[in-house]
Design an enzyme around this catalytic site. Structure first.
Site, short mmCIF file in Angstrom:
data_model
loop_
_atom_site.label_atom_id
_atom_site.label_comp_id
_atom_site.label_asym_id
_atom_site.label_seq_id
_atom_site.Cartn_x
_atom_site.Cartn_y
_atom_site.Cartn_z
N ASP A 19 0.86 -1.18 0.00
CA ASP A 19 0.00 0.00 0.00
C ASP A 19 0.91 1.23 0.00
OD1 ASP A 19 -2.37 1.64 0.48
OD2 ASP A 19 -1.63 1.80 2.54
N ASP A 21 -0.27 5.14 0.91
CA ASP A 21 -0.57 6.11 1.96
C ASP A 21 -0.67 5.42 3.32
OD1 ASP A 21 -0.76 8.27 0.17
OD2 ASP A 21 -2.82 7.71 -0.33
N ASP A 181 -1.66 -1.04 5.92
CA ASP A 181 -1.87 -0.45 7.25
C ASP A 181 -3.32 -0.46 7.67
OD1 ASP A 181 -2.53 1.63 5.29
OD2 ASP A 181 -2.67 2.97 7.01
#
Length: 234
Positions: A19, A21, A181
């Site tokens: 990922d 961001d 995240d």
């Protein structure tokens, strides 16, 4: 190290997808600047960084919808379409002004690169913005593929972007690991048939231990050692 579950297909990944961001880059300050500029075009006051962080993770359109709702001005579908169009150039003006790398990212990517593991980025961030960020930080050399949210019909937590990336890396889901995240990253990985590792410090509002990942790390720096520990324990 925390939360390790020895899933067999996690031990020696041939490909790793990341990922962007909240995982590779702390982009929340730039995203907040873009959101608040958009709100200002409608005469609305700015939102706090912490509020906007809680809205990140499901793509720009959802971010806009949440921001206007939090401002007490929910948008109709047509208004959301219009706001999304207004946001596109604003978003691209606020990509790397305030963003910083998450701790240990460059070292970890270099480690996997030297180990010969194929890597890619799968993000709900628009493709052009994602490439701008990775170019800014000099990370593009590590990745064989970059899949943005506007490159697929369905963004994470759908598996579309992950499966596209694996196809381009010539890797199978059972040989691959998703690193993110949030619950969206975990959901996309599970839907794609992949193992998933989650790293603290991102923007999730759900405790990582409750998401059901194969591995939870306190920082990106822990990831190589955690995978090695699983490999040697096999």
């Amino acid at each position: 190290m925390t939360g390790i579950v020895a899933a067999p297909l996690l031990r020696s990944p041939k490909a790793i997808l990341f990922d962007l961001d909240g995982t590779l880059v702390d982009s929340a300050p730039d995203i907040a600047a873009a959101v608040n500029e958009l709100l200002a075009t409608r005469g609305l006051p700015p939102l706090s960084l912490s509020d906007i962080k809680s809205m990140i993770g499901d793509g720009v359109r959802k971010l806009i919808e949440r921001a206007f709702a939090a401002s007490g001005t929910p948008l109709s579908a047509t208004e959301l379409d219009q706001a999304h169009e207004t946001m596109k150039p604003i978003y691209l003006r606020h990509v790397t002004d305030l963003a910083t790398l998450m701790p240990g990212v460059r070292e970890t990517l270099a480690h996997f690169h030297m180990a010969g593991i194929a890597m890619g980025v799968v993000t709900n961030k628009p493709q052009l913005a994602a490439r701008q960020v990775l170019l800014h930080f000099g990370l593009t050399e590590f990745f064989g593929v970059i899949v943005g949210g506007d490159a697929v019909s369905h963004q994470k937590p759908a598996p579309d972007g992950l499966l596209m990336a694996l196809d381009r890396l010539h890797a199978k889901p059972g040989d691959a690991l998703m690193v993110g995240d949030s619950i969206a990253d975990a959901g996309a990985a599970r839907a794609a048939g992949m193992s998933v590792a989650l790293v603290r410090g991102g923007y999730t509002q759900v405790p990582l231990e409750e998401i059901g990942a194969d591995l939870v790390c306190d920082s990106m720096l822990e990831l190589p050692a955690a995978l090695q520990e699983l490999s040697t324990a096999a």
